[in-house]
Structure formats: structure tokens, C-alpha cells
Design an enzyme around this catalytic site. Structure first.
Site, PDB file in Angstrom:
ATOM      1  CG  HIS A  50       0.242   6.230  -0.549  1.00 39.01           C
ATOM      2  ND1 HIS A  50      -0.479   7.368  -0.245  1.00 39.01           N
ATOM      3  CD2 HIS A  50      -0.615   5.193  -0.386  1.00 39.01           C
ATOM      4  CE1 HIS A  50      -1.722   7.037   0.079  1.00 39.01           C
ATOM      5  NE2 HIS A  50      -1.830   5.722   0.005  1.00 39.01           N
ATOM      6  CG  HIS A  71      -1.820   1.188   1.304  1.00 33.54           C
ATOM      7  ND1 HIS A  71      -2.319   1.658   2.499  1.00 33.54           N
ATOM      8  CD2 HIS A  71      -2.282   2.041   0.359  1.00 33.54           C
ATOM      9  CE1 HIS A  71      -3.042   2.737   2.265  1.00 33.54           C
ATOM     10  NE2 HIS A  71      -3.036   2.993   0.990  1.00 33.54           N
ATOM     11  CG  HIS A  85      -4.474   3.802  -3.626  1.00 38.33           C
ATOM     12  ND1 HIS A  85      -5.647   4.468  -3.351  1.00 38.33           N
ATOM     13  CD2 HIS A  85      -3.713   3.906  -2.507  1.00 38.33           C
ATOM     14  CE1 HIS A  85      -5.586   4.971  -2.119  1.00 38.33           C
ATOM     15  NE2 HIS A  85      -4.430   4.643  -1.589  1.00 38.33           N
ATOM     16  CG  ASN A 109      -7.013   3.186   0.895  1.00 39.15           C
ATOM     17  OD1 ASN A 109      -6.219   3.383   1.807  1.00 39.15           O
ATOM     18  ND2 ASN A 109      -8.146   3.854   0.774  1.00 39.15           N
ATOM     19  CB  ILE A 159      -7.975   8.662   1.058  1.00 43.24           C
ATOM     20  CG1 ILE A 159      -8.174   8.578   2.569  1.00 43.24           C
ATOM     21  CG2 ILE A 159      -8.413   7.383   0.393  1.00 43.24           C
ATOM     22  CD1 ILE A 159      -7.956   9.839   3.321  1.00 43.24           C
TER      23      ILE A 159
END
Length: 921
Positions: free
Chosen positions: A585, A580, A772, A776, A921
Site C-alpha cells: 500500500h 501488507h 498484494h 490480503n 482494498i
């Protein structure tokens, strides 16, 4: 017509094409538009029926392009026969939803000073060069009208007008400058210029315009017409280069919050050595600990370590370029505001309320109570903060007294079957369809072998033996099962083992390096058949490797449940820190920084990537401040503790490869799929009912087709790609600066052909959107019930000669619960993953775009984007169909959760579905 051409300028009439504000492609003179360099011929587009409303403009008597009644009767220049006329700008400004007292005061001051000339000034710039000045042709300056009159308008969007005077030989507007002479910044959404022969000219701005006192230069906005660098009209070349220089900055000094400068730095701000040595953390990035680069803020160093950057602690904001900061939403609070509320207000209250009697979870009823009765918080003086938390679902009741009730929604994993998490089939199903479905691999050799250095980490051989598993293979031998692709593994041995001595020395954190072997049953489901638990070679030889197999009695049942919990804890750590955070990110950030620094907003590839970069720099900044920092949420909630980010960096060094990050390549790398050119996406799955992979391949294929159409539109041959200096600079900087520590690796893809570019862009868009989303938005639905996916474990599994073994035998349930996170840890973790799993009301999902019909001025691309949207909707229907198919037992059955994490659309909140365009997010 000849006179009209002469008056308006031939280039405007013959070469320009724009989309009208009614979403219809409008051509100036003919049904084709020839691209000067690439010789593209664009036929009139056919939009979906509901948008197929074509209007033809008649070329009337000159001067047709002007607002005829406003024609200024000026004496024409006899040489150029130029006539001056007015054109009109429609300007859309987005209001702030909430203003503090100071902002309101400044707003009223601006309204007053606007009347006396301190206003917003615009200037139109032509695509054509002025033969006299050798600079671009410019209009007269125009002032935004009625700012003071509309100062108190409460609407989300306020529309203003301005009028320019231009010469008839002005050409096509290609840029517009904006000067803000007010005290206060404002958000400029769009500008549309009306009055030219080719129809409306659109400028999608979507940017904050700062006051001239803070940023003296004029802001430049380009029209939606895409141009490769070599095709840039003469009038725009210097502006294109200037805008990129401004965005790069000079790499010096501390950044102000109002800056729009994109630059690189290492992760040297996660620790705070000024607070004490226990808060110091190593720098991530550099030869010693390779890591991707993050956005530079330029803060001064700490007092105790010149290599460490000083921190800005919550609730003060950290720098990201102004346009990367979260926008406001009129209807609801952004998920980021919610995240900040949780981190800054709720978590300290949790700690204050329950740390005094922080205890083990004593029974499963304690966990159930968090959903049924909630948790009583001693709010004290902070009650007002909690009352204002934007958490409508989570904080369901705040009492008038100094106590409040924190109540969670029931997580999806136990909503259909409260005991599903205990079953082996559900444990195995989540390896294919849970929150972390990207680690399972085909077992190629048995027993598995470590890749770690045996001099440091002991023998590479596994303790797993044939006798551990042969009785569970439906009559097959191990050799047969391997040959027929029936054995699979989730292997966390090598990533955890180097850290275990340090992890297990921490107070209340215990872990193993785990390996789990699965057998693929005839029904298409997986069955766990053995778990290996490894400790470092410093442990007693008898304890360094242990194999646990499915239970045969009550005692071995509890041992098996503890072993599965340790596997899930390993899984939670690798999921959060590697798959993740690192892969979606952190590894995306360099590509985003380089895109803003090297690709003009006019560049077609920037326009393609733009929605997939939204909010990522801001959410990563929030993460550095409060989630992945020393003593942050991740360190306090996950087993690796203070070594979390070092573990993430170790995975970057040893496992991360950009060329394997695309879905088909990743599936092949894991041996879970084989190349198959007959398939649309080029691979065949070895586990047919693998929800993450089968749904993901639909989305991957749709993205790839869309990107291929887009790339082929602008790059007819390889030489155009090789000679595109902005594109090459972007890719080079992404690798050699953004991923500098591993830029020497020979696996980096080249960028020489259209196929290269399609592959690179598809991978980036896949990572930002679907990958993602899959990793997530299932965090609370699966992890919100802590026993199902515990983020940390506090006890090892007792052996018969251990002092704790008697306690384990006497009350195995109590021992199991005491091994899970404490009540405080569990509640803190639940609060954060609830927030991270929440879609904000302003979310933009895959296949959607802001201003869908005018984000590009290329009609052929707009048409293709509508086709991409339609394909995403078709995929959504296909996923619904699969979730209702009883033959697919990993997504359909009694108590089984449907797999919707890759269903593209979603409403706001925790929905366990939805694929946003970006890592937001």
C-alpha cells in the site's frame, strides 16, 4: 485516391491507425504503419480466432471520410481546396446508481437548463498544427444532444451523440475538450468519433467531468493513440504539457473533493492531538522517522500542534483526486462501501453492545458460536444503520426488536479440519502457504545473531543451542543440516525487541521478540523444532531469553501452544504493518502520484500502469482515516498498539529496498532460492513445494514477458529511454520526492536501458497485483479463526516461579484463551478482516482490462495483451493441477487447504483466491 488524400489530408491517410469498435485493427491505407521516430514496422495483427474478423474499407469517391449524406455544400477555399463536412461523436456517460434528494433535484434542473443552452459542449482538436495560428486545428463546437430527454433513463450507461463540422484538411483527431455547463458532475466513460477515413477514433475517458462553475477550464481527453513525448504531434504538444501542469497543481491550499490534483505530503495526519496527548502520533516521513509520502490534502494544522494536519473524521470523506474515488457498481456495493459500513456503523455497535461485559473468550465453544449461533448485538437507536449494512453474509439476521445477530462465515482454515490449527505441520505449512508466506528464510548460521546494537539491546547472541535441535534433525548434525539447506527460520527478534518495553507497558498487550527454527523433512514439509522468546534487557536476566521445544508431556504441550500463539501474533503484526501495508500500500503510493504528475495519459508507460493504480489512493486514504490512525482498528487489534506505525516505519528504514521487492530478488535475499539461468524466471527454489513462491514465479514470469514485449515496442535503444523526459521525471520524482528519506541509498536501480525499465515496471506491477493479493485475501480465511493467527496476545507465558503458574496448571485451556484477544477485540478484528478479504463485484483481475480492445490504439500491443491474458489463464489451470497433486503436501492432503491465493480469477466475496490488477482494498 489522390483527390481523397488531398481532401482528407495526407497525414491522416498515411500515418494513422486505430482499432475499430468491433475490436479489429483497421488500417487507413496499407498493411504497415511506420512509426515516425522509431522506424517500427507493424504488420497486421493476428487475433485469436474468435476475434479474427477482418473488415477492409473501400476508399470510395470523395469526400469518403465524411458522413456523405451530411456533406455541407460549402464554397471550398480555392487555396487549400478545403471542404467542410460533419463527423459524429458517440458519447457514453455512466449514471450514478443511487442519488440523494439534492442530486436528483440538480439533475432535473440540469435537464431543464440544458434546453436553454447550459449544456455539455465538445470540441475536436487535431494532431496537426494550424500553420496560421501555430495552434492546433480545431473543429466547431458541438453540443451533446438529447441530454434533457434522457435525464430519467435508469440504465447504467446512457449514450449521447454530437456532431462536429471540420475541414477536410483537419487531419487526425488527437484530443477532445469537454465543457460541462451543468450544475452537476457526470462520469464520462468514452467517446468514439466516426466519419474519418481511418475508421473510428477512440477516446477512453473514464473520468468525472466537473461543472464549469467549480472548474472553469475545459477538460482535455486524448485519443487512445500512444505517443512518447518526443513523438507528440505538433497539435497536441501544448495540451499535453498543460494537462500535466493542471494535475500537479501549485502545492498550495486545501484540496476540494472535486479536484484532480496529485501532490505529496508526509504522514502527519494519523494522530489527533486536539483530542488529548494520548491521541498524538509522531509524523512519519522526514529525517527523524523515514517513511514513503502520501497524497497531499492541504488541510490546516491542528490547534495544539502546528506540524500535525487536522483530521476529517468518519463518516466524512477525505480528499483524494476525484478520479481515484471508488466508482459505483450497479449489481452490488463496492467493498469500500462495505468497509465503511463496518468501520462507521458496525464497530461502534459492537463496542456499545459488548464492552459493558467485555470478557475473555471462555471456551472454544464461544468462538464456534460466532459461526453457528452468531453474536447478539444491542442495537438500540442505531438499528436502522445496521439494517442497511451491505453485509449480506456477515449480518445474516436482523430481528425486529432492538437486538440483532452478527454471524460470521466459517473461516477456511477450520472448514476442512477443525483442529488443523493445533498441529505443528499446519503451523509450519502456513509459513509457506498461509496469509504471510514472505518471512521464512534459509538459516545460514547457527545460532542466529541479532543485528541490533548490543549497547542498547544487550548481547547479540541467541539463546538457541545445538542441544535444543540436534535430536530433531533425522540423524543429521547441525552442520550437515546447514550445509544441505535443511534449516529455515522465521525471525521477528530484531523488529519487535526495540518496541517491547513500550508494548508490554500497555494495558492488556504482551509480546516477545520471537525466532522459530524449522527443519525441512524428506517429504518436503517443514517441522518446527524450536522457538526462542526474547524480552528486552530490562527484563530479569533469567527471563530475557527463553527457548521452547516441541512438547514431551501435557504441561510442555500447553507451553508449546502458547509459544506458537506468540509467534503467530508476531507474524500477524509483521504481516499487517510491514508486508501488507508498508510494502504494497504505502510504498506504491509515491509511484502512483508521480505517474499522474509526470506521465501524460498519452504516454505508453502510463497506459501500461493505469489498471495497476486503480483505487489505491482511495483505499490508502480510508486506511489513514480509520485503520492505521490513532485509536484505529489496527492499534486496537494488534499487539504493538499505539506503536504500530512506528514499527512499520522502523522496517522501512532498516529492511525495505526497492531492488529486492521483485519476487526472484526477494527469494534470493531470503536464501530460499538460488540463481539458475536455466529456469524461465531465473531461480531455483530450495523448498520445491513452496506454494507462494512456485505459483508466484509463474505470474512473475508472465508479467515480465508482457512488460518486456511492451517496453521493446516503444524503446528500440537506450537513448530513447534516456531522452524520454516524462519517463525520467516520473522515476526521479518517485524516488527523490516520494521516497525522499531514503533517496540517497545506492541500491536504487538506474533507469538507463530497456532491461532497467522492464525490471522496474515488472516489480511495480507484481507488488500491486500478485504480491498484494497473496498478502490480503487470506486474512479472513486464515485469521478469521482467531486462535490460528491471533493479532494480539494479552499474557506472557508463565514460568514456574510466577504467581500465574498455578492457575495455568489448574486450567491450561482457560489460561490459553485468556491470553488471546478478548471477545470484543476478536469480533472487531474478524469483522474488519472479513471485509478486507472481500472482492468487490466490479473487480478487475490480472490479465483483464477495461475496454480490452481499445485501451491502446497500438494494434501490436493489443495483440500482445491478449497473449498475456491467455498466459494468465494457462497459469490458473496449472495452479489447479498443482492443488490436486498428492505429492505436494503443502497444498494437498487430508484437511489441507488448497493454495489458491495466487489463482488469478475470482468471483465476488471472500473466496481466498483472485489477483486483482491493483491494490484496491
Amino acid at each position: 485516391m489522390a483527390l481523397a488524400k488531398e481532401m482528407m489530408g495526407r497525414s491522416l491517410i498515411e500515418r494513422s491507425s486505430f482499432l475499430s469498435s468491433s475490436k479489429v485493427f483497421l488500417n487507413c491505407t496499407s498493411t504497415t504503419f511506420q512509426r515516425k521516430q522509431n522506424q517500427f514496422l507493424v504488420n497486421p495483427v493476428l487475433l485469436p480466432l474468435e476475434q479474427r474478423r477482418v473488415r477492409l474499407r473501400k476508399v470510395a469517391k470523395p469526400p469518403v471520410a465524411a458522413i456523405s449524406e451530411d456533406l455541407i455544400k460549402a464554397v471550398p477555399d480555392q487555396k487549400e481546396k478545403a471542404v467542410k463536412f460533419k463527423v459524429r461523436a458517440a458519447v457514453t456517460v455512466r449514471n450514478k446508481n443511487k442519488e440523494d434528494f439534492k442530486e436528483t433535484l440538480v439533475k432535473h434542473l440540469d435537464a431543464f437548463t440544458d434546453k436553454i443552452g447550459r449544456n455539455v459542449v465538445l470540441e475536436l482538436i487535431s494532431t496537426e498544427e494550424d500553420p496560421k495560428t501555430k495552434g492546433p486545428k480545431k473543429s466547431s463546437e458541438a453540443v451533446l444532444k438529447d441530454w434533457s430527454k434522457k435525464a430519467n433513463v435508469k440504465a447504467e450507461r446512457v449514450h449521447y451523440t454530437a456532431e462536429f463540422i471540420v475541414d477536410s484538411n483537419f487531419g487526425v483527431p488527437g484530443a477532445i475538450t469537454v465543457t460541462n455547463k451543468h450544475q452537476k458532475e457526470f462520469f464520462l466513460e468514452s467517446i468514439t468519433i466516426e466519419g474519418f477515413a481511418c475508421g473510428p477514433v477512440h477516446f477512453p475517458c473514464n473520468s468525472w467531468v466537473q461543472s464549469k462553475k467549480d472548474h472553469p477550464g475545459k477538460r482535455i481527453f486524448f485519443s487512445n493513440q500512444p505517443y512518447l513525448p518526443s513523438e507528440t504531434p505538433k497539435g497536441l504538444k501544448a495540451l499535453r504539457e498543460k494537462e500535466l501542469r493542471d494535475l500537479r497543481g501549485n502545492g498550495k491550499g486545501a484540496r476540494k473533493l472535486s479536484d484532480r490534483i496529485y501532490d505529496f505530503n508526509v504522514y502527519n495526519d494519523l494522530g489527533n492531538p486536539d483530542r488529548g496527548n494520548e491521541f498524538a502520533r509522531p509524523t512519519l516521513g522526514g529525517e527523524k522517522i523515514p517513511y514513503p509520502r502520501r497524497c497531499r490534502t492541504g488541510r490546516p494544522p491542528t490547534e495544539t500542534d502546528i506540524q500535525a494536519e487536522s483530521r476529517v473524521e468518519k463518516p466524512l470523506p477525505t480528499y483524494v483526486p476525484r478520479d481515484e474515488q471508488f466508482e459505483e457498481s450497479k449489481q452490488n456495493t463496492f467493498s469500500a462501501g462495505r468497509l465503511r459500513a463496518v468501520l462507521h456503523n458496525l464497530l461502534p455497535q459492537l463496542k456499545a453492545s459488548i464492552s459493558a461485559y467485555n470478557r475473555d473468550i471462555n471456551s472454544f465453544a464461544d468462538i464456534d458460536g460466532l459461526y453457528k449461533e452468531g453474536l447478539l448485538l444491542k442495537l438500540g437507536l442505531q438499528e436502522e444503520f445496521v439494517k442497511n449494512l451491505p453485509l449480506p453474509k456477515m449480518v445474516s439476521k436482523i430481528q425486529e426488536s432492538s437486538e440483532g445477530l452478527l454471524k460470521f462465515e466459517t473461516p477456511k482454515v477450520v472448514s476442512k479440519d477443525k483442529f488443523a490449527w493445533l498441529r505443528d505441520d499446519e503451523f509450519a505449512r502456513q509459513a509457506l502457504a498461509g496469509v504471510n508466506p514472505v518471512n521464512i528464510e534459509r538459516l545460514a548460521t547457527f545460532p542466529p545473531v541479532s543485528k541490533l546494537d548490543p549497547e542498547i539491546y544487550g548481547p547479540q547472541e541467541s539463546a538457541l543451542k545445538e542441544e535444543h535441535i540436534v535430536g530433531q534433525l533425522n540423524g543429521m548434525t547441525v552442520k550437515q543440516a546447514l550445509e544441505e539447506n535443511k534449516l529455515f527460520i522465521v525471525d521477528y527478534h530484531d523488529i519487535y525487541l526495540p518496541f517491547l518495553d513500550r508494548i508490554n507497558a500497555l494495558d492488556g498487550q504482551k509480546s516477545y521478540g520471537t525466532r522459530t527454527i524449522f527443519f525441512l523433512t524428506p517429504s518436503g514439509t517443514l517441522k518446527p523444532i524450536a522457538i526462542e522468546l526474547s524480552l528486552p534487557p530490562t527484563a530479569p536476566r533469567s527471563r530475557s531469553k527463553r527457548v521452547v521445544t516441541p512438547p514431551v508431556d501435557a504441561t510442555t504441550n500447553w507451553i508449546w501452544q502458547l509459544a506458537k500463539a506468540h509467534v503467530c501474533s508476531n507474524d500477524a503484526g509483521v504481516h499487517q504493518l510491514v508486508n501488507h501495508w508498508l510494502r504494497t500500500h504505502a510504498c506504491m503510493e509515491p509511484f502512483i502520484l508521480a505517474a499522474h504528475r509526470q506521465l501524460s495519459a498519452m504516454h505508453p508507460i502510463f497506459k501500461l500502469l493505469d489498471p495497476h493504480m486503480r483505487y489505491t489512493l482511495e483505499i490508502n486514504s480510508v486506511a489513514r482515516q480509520t485503520l492505521i490512525s490513532a485509536d484505529g482498528v489496527i492499534e486496537s487489534c494488534f499487539t504493538p498498539g499505539r506503536y504500530c506505525m512506528e514499527m512499520s516505519a522502523a522496517a522501512y528504514r532498516s529492511h525495505w529496498r526497492f531492488d529486492k521487492e521483485g519476487l526472484p530478488a526477494d527469494l534470493i535475499r531470503r536464501g530460499i532460492a538460488e540463481p539458475d539461468p536455466t529456469q524461465p524466471h531465473g531461480v531455483k527454489l530450495l523448498i520445491e513445494d513452496y506454494p507462494y513462491a512456485s505459483d508466484g514465479l509463474l505470474i512473475w514470469n508472465a508479467i515480465e514477458n508482457w512488460v518486456r514485449t511492451y517496453v521493446n515496442r516503444y524503446y528500440p535503444n537506450s537513448s530513447v529511454i534516456s531522452n524520454d523526459k516524462e519517463l525520467q521525471s516520473w522515476y526521479h520524482e518517485s524516488i527523490h520526492v516520494g521516497h525522499a528519506d531514503i533517496s540517497h541509498e545506492d541500491w536504487w536501480p538506474t533507469l538507463n536501458t530497456a532491461d532497467d525499465l522492464v525490471s522496474i515496471l515488472t516489480t511495480i506491477i507484481w507488488l500491486a497485483s500478485a504480491q498484494h493479493a497473496a498478502l490480503n485475501f487470506g486474512q479472513y480465511p486464515y485469521g478469521g479463526y482467531v486462535p490460528n493467527h491471533p493479532p494480539l496476545m494479552r499474557r506472557l507465558i508463565p514460568e514456574e516461579n510466577d504467581p500465574e503458574y498455578a492457575n495455568f496448571l489448574a486450567d491450561p485451556q482457560k489460561y490459553f484463551l485468556s491470553a488471546l484477544p478478548s471477545l470484543l477485540q476478536a469480533t472487531k478484528y474478524m469483522a474488519v478482516v472479513d471485509t478486507l478479504s472481500t472482492h468487490s463485484p466490479d473487480e478487475e483481475y490480472l490479465g483483464e482490462r477495461q475496454q480490452p480492445s481499445i485501451w491502446s490504439g497500438d494494434a501490436e500491443i493489443i495483440e500482445a495483451s491478449f497473449g498475456f491474458s491467455a498466459e494468465i489463464r494457462r497459469i490458473e489451470k496449472e495452479i489447479e493441477k498443482r492443488n490436486a497433486d498428492p505429492s505436494l503436501k503443502n497444498r494437498c492432503g487430508a484437511g489441507v487447504i488448497s493454495y489458491e491465493l495466487l489463482a488469478p480469477s475470482s468471483g465476488p466475496g471472500v473466496t481466498c483466491r483472485g489477483v486483482p490488477n491493483s491494490v484496491s482494498i
